[in-house]
Write an enzyme that holds these catalytic residues in place. Structure first.
Site, mmCIF file in Angstrom:
data_model
loop_
_atom_site.group_PDB
_atom_site.id
_atom_site.type_symbol
_atom_site.label_atom_id
_atom_site.label_comp_id
_atom_site.label_asym_id
_atom_site.label_seq_id
_atom_site.Cartn_x
_atom_site.Cartn_y
_atom_site.Cartn_z
ATOM 1 N N GLU A 285 -38.330 39.957 -37.202
ATOM 2 C CA GLU A 285 -37.894 39.682 -38.613
ATOM 3 C C GLU A 285 -38.729 38.998 -39.471
ATOM 4 O O GLU A 285 -39.410 37.950 -38.738
ATOM 5 C CB GLU A 285 -36.507 39.108 -38.651
ATOM 6 C CG GLU A 285 -35.843 38.991 -40.015
ATOM 7 C CD GLU A 285 -36.337 40.188 -40.885
ATOM 8 O OE1 GLU A 285 -36.645 40.070 -41.953
ATOM 9 O OE2 GLU A 285 -36.252 41.306 -40.405
ATOM 10 N N ASP B 5 -46.283 44.621 -42.135
ATOM 11 C CA ASP B 5 -46.295 43.177 -41.709
ATOM 12 C C ASP B 5 -45.992 43.160 -40.273
ATOM 13 O O ASP B 5 -45.440 44.136 -39.679
ATOM 14 C CB ASP B 5 -45.158 42.788 -42.469
ATOM 15 C CG ASP B 5 -43.813 43.530 -42.463
ATOM 16 O OD1 ASP B 5 -43.984 44.528 -42.084
ATOM 17 O OD2 ASP B 5 -43.004 42.842 -42.501
ATOM 18 N N GLU B 6 -46.102 42.075 -39.795
ATOM 19 C CA GLU B 6 -45.689 41.556 -38.349
ATOM 20 C C GLU B 6 -45.822 42.640 -37.154
ATOM 21 O O GLU B 6 -44.923 43.108 -36.655
ATOM 22 C CB GLU B 6 -44.047 41.362 -38.609
ATOM 23 C CG GLU B 6 -43.595 40.114 -39.440
ATOM 24 C CD GLU B 6 -42.160 39.739 -39.428
ATOM 25 O OE1 GLU B 6 -41.830 38.842 -39.621
ATOM 26 O OE2 GLU B 6 -41.477 40.806 -39.910
ATOM 27 N N VAL B 7 -47.019 43.176 -37.227
ATOM 28 C CA VAL B 7 -47.330 44.006 -36.155
ATOM 29 C C VAL B 7 -47.497 43.210 -34.707
ATOM 30 O O VAL B 7 -48.244 42.277 -34.601
ATOM 31 C CB VAL B 7 -48.590 44.753 -36.260
ATOM 32 C CG1 VAL B 7 -48.817 45.733 -35.190
ATOM 33 C CG2 VAL B 7 -48.476 45.473 -37.441
#
Lengths: 552, 552
Positions: free
Chosen positions: A22, B348-350
């Site tokens: 998240e 985002d956030e890979v």
């Protein structure tokens, strides 16, 4: 009768197994909650979990065209018990009304094996059908589901029967073809604690009657049995008193639209009674009384700025005879309007600064020999108030400060522990002194956070304080409190449910019911059932209900 | 015409002046909020506050039987402009429909002086009535209320006219006899920032179309002009793709009830357009794609446990040609379904752990000379994706990591700053590199707390970072984000409003509109208006609305 293997499907809960990454934010409040992913519980969607429950893999069908809920012939409550007849209609509607309900616990499609009746058998000679529930009410029941062809719900009193009907309705599910089904089940159930309450605050925001009734309904689904009605406080006085109508005329937010009339109060009490719920009103004094002062001149203490009255007012004025005359009349009315054996008298958070500023109070302190100890003045007031209320034949509940300040209390006083720090020590002290107590400190639901905070409420063990067995027996339960600073009709219901459900299970189920994963699974299904019954109970975490909330 | 003294009554807000002593709890999160008590604002209930507004004490009446909203003769948009005609009906209903609205700013009862018409005059030859709003749309308007007898709303384009209609409706109040009234007013208004968005997440929970439409309606009341539709993510894929129907067939929570069909999407877009709101869809890759993998075999990277596939999957597989063939087709569809000039591509956030585990990926890294720098692989993927989307003639928005990782971006790329820590520094870096940017970091509305957190959102100044004037011009706005972990149809609306209203005013009104007390007063009235229009916007603090929310 077809024996099937339980096919537990993830119908109500669609969780990915893959990790959820998240988006985060730096000031994200880290919590200790366990991240759980929904699996079907072997107990399906039962909430709160009964004390003893056996569910077999044998399943039966129920047909809305033939299924009946009827009084057992031997029952002491028959057709004249409208409390039960109303409940039968209500639960029939829950089970068959919308035709939409689905549950976790699903058996394979069976043959013609069918449960055609639920017989409700009140076993005690006095069913208490027309009475009010009390702290000593017998709420136990036994439920046996077979296709004999009758399922049987036995309970000594109607209160247990109401709980049993809810439990029965929680056992009904739809199979994969949408057919109403129930598994062969044997349940023996009773509450761990007698007092399982929710506090709602109708002073900081006015809650329309409709909202109160809707939440009473949900309380019943959760086997909550006390509505603690914090009806008045500083911001407003919505209680319309027959004896002192000026209190709401001047003290309510609006004297016609934002008040509870005698008829409203009566309706709330009867609606609650029909669901086995006590209504305990709170009239908190001597603090938290700003709104009282508007309609009752001289009730509050005039504060002084130097040698002159400042125009503001403090707590109830404890040095005037008129104060006690008022309280006598007021609580006489309250004792007749509210049938419950208890009234909550508050007594929390008394601010002494106004009393200290007032020269008449100073003089009185001197006369009484109180020195500078304003706790003695507070106790003086409370003592007189308790004596007044005792003459009305009511028991009383009070917030913990009254006990802390050493006020002499009747042996049956219920001390309400609410201060977050040191509540275990407080529970020890209160019970060591021999008083009955209820716990709210860990269950202030007005405090919200970005988390599955239901787990925090769930993990509370009310008897974890140091004390003897005798002391622990004095803990009769607890209450979830939803104070009203940030809550009104727009957001109360989703904020209360299913968070208060966590408290409900803690207070009902056995002490060893602590499996957080199993609780997550059952509670997820229980919340979808609340949604399905039309209540916007908020989600525990990501996922879905078969039928999402239909309101805005 | 009667000149009156404005009698500002506390009708919508019933706050006590006395201090509120609230029960506390030890772990209470202390906040810095100002405690404010409602007073009427000289700007009544206007929200967001217009750039230039003069309200005189002269008041007029409006009669539902005679008042009309009409096209000015000179207007370039006439009866054929259904966008405006629809808006006239909507706002007439808001002003006269329920007959219940009351506002703070009340004039004394006047004589027969009356405003009988609001003339809406679109001044530009192209009204853009049938177009879509864009980041460069002219949203300005001028509003003059007199009894000449016509009030006049002038706007270059329909977008400004929509905002002006909302403002006009916010000026209408009921006097003490319930008569609809409006004061003589002159307003010149335009937004400070062009991009004023709200992100809703329909993957972690499915939001029924009805909920999305209701919130688009409320966005318009708050002059929000971008709906950032975070439509898919790890937990579910509710977007029904014509080209790849398996994506939702397999990836949605439920393939029939929990999907957005092409007709649904079209309806959302048109409903938004009619309110001047852009719909920017987000299809986030290569991370946050667990749900994509269910309906599109080989799209995700197989993770390995040692030398064997573990059965789980990671981000989009960046080394296969089939991946790019899929993305080409998929975004071709998206570019035709969503008319907005921009699509949000996420990024985002890979999480690199799965890529690292996969031998084929390792080999590819070696071939490409990426060493162990998986950011290079991520950039490799994103670069190819951006090239694909560029061929669809769309601009793109991306989360800040894509910029941070040094991917080559088109000059018109919008970089979305969301990470809470160091967002000012990030804004400096992004704008220093010459990219357009929008801010969300301080506006993650999914994070909740026991506080008036709207004040925290309100106090944000998006241009407070270090940078030149040229850099600051690159900040085109911001978005409030309501991620869906804990939010669905049951609690989304009260959680979003009025908290997002704070962001709405920050992005619309002049930089110096920072008076928190005045904001509290106007926002309290604005939230009661939202309640009155049927939306469960939650309270700011204790108090009341003249008409409380009527739902459960």
């Amino acid at each position: 009768m077809i024996t099937t293997t339980l096919t537990l499907l993830l119908l109500s809960l669609g969780f990915c197994k893959g990790g959820l990454q998240e988006n985060y934010i730096d000031d994200f409040e880290e919590t200790e909650e366990v991240e759980v992913f929904a699996q079907p519980s072997k107990y399906g969607s039962l909430w709160p979990l009964p004390q003893k429950v056996q569910i077999s893999e044998v399943s039966f069908k129920l047909s809305s065209s033939s299924f009946k809920i009827v009084d057992a012939k031997q029952s002491s409550a028959g057709a004249s018990c409208s409390l039960l007849q109303d409940a039968y209609r209500r639960y029939f509607e829950y089970m068959f009304g919308s035709g939409k309900r689905q549950q976790l616990n699903k058996g394979r499609r069976g043959g013609p094996s069918e449960v055609t009746e639920l017989q409700v058998w009140i076993t005690s000679p006095d069913s208490e059908c027309d009475g009010y529930p009390s702290v000593s009410s017998d709420e136990s029941y036994e439920l046996t589901v077979t296709d004999q062809p009758y399922a049987v719900l036995k309970a000594p009193k109607v209160w247990g029967a109401l709980h049993g009907l809810e439990t029965f309705s929680q056992l009904v599910y739809e199979d994969q073809y949408g057919a109403k089904s129930i598994n062969s089940t044997s349940i023996n159930d009773f509450p761990r604690f007698a007092h399982r309450g929710i506090l709602l605050d109708t002073s900081r925001h006015f809650l329309p009657i409709k909202v109160i009734l809707a939440n009473l309904e949900v309380m019943a689904w959760n086997k909550i049995n006390v509505f603690h009605w914090h009806i008045v406080d500083d911001p407003s006085f919505p209680y319309l008193s027959r004896t002192f109508p000026q209190l709401s005329q001047k003290g309510a937010f609006q004297p016609y639209t934002h008040v509870y009339t005698p008829a409203d109060v009566k309706m709330v009490i009867e609606f609650a009674r029909l669901r086995g719920i006590r209504v305990v009103p709170e009239f908190d004094t001597p603090g938290h009384t700003q709104s009282w002062g508007k309609g009752q001149p001289d009730l509050l203490t005039p504060c002084y700025s130097g040698s002159k009255p400042s125009g503001t007012f403090g707590p109830v004025n404890p040095i005037l005879n008129t104060t006690y005359e008022f309280m006598t009349q007021f609580f006489k009315e309250i004792s007749t309007v509210f049938p419950d054996a208890y009234v909550h008298l508050g007594g929390d958070e008394v601010d002494f600064s106004c009393w200290k500023s007032n020269p008449d109070i100073q003089k009185f302190m001197e006369q009484q020999g109180f020195g500078q100890d304003y706790k003695k003045l507070e106790s003086f007031y409370i003592q007189k108030l308790l004596d007044i209320v005792t003459t009305t034949k009511k028991g009383y509940m009070i917030w913990q400060e009254v006990f802390d300040n050493g006020v002499k209390l009747k042996p049956d006083t219920v001390v309400h522990v609410w201060i977050g720090g040191g509540s275990n020590e407080e529970m020890s002290r209160v019970t060591d002194a021999g008083y009955t107590t209820i716990l709210s400190a860990p269950w202030y639901l007005d405090y919200i956070s970005y988390a599955q905070d239901w787990q925090k409420y769930y993990k509370v063990e009310p008897l974890s304080f140091n004390g003897t067995e005798a002391q622990k027996k004095l803990v009769i339960g607890g209450e979830a409190c939803l104070w009203g600073e940030y809550v009104d009709a727009t957001n109360l219901t989703p904020r209360l449910w299913p968070r208060a459900s966590a408290v409900a299970e803690r207070l009902w189920s056995a002490k060893d019911v602590t499996d957080i994963n199993d609780a997550y699974n059952r509670l997820s299904a229980h919340r979808c059932r609340m949604v399905d019954r039309g209540i916007p109970a908020q989600p525990l975490f990501y996922g879905f209900c078969p039928h999402e909330y239909k309101g805005i």
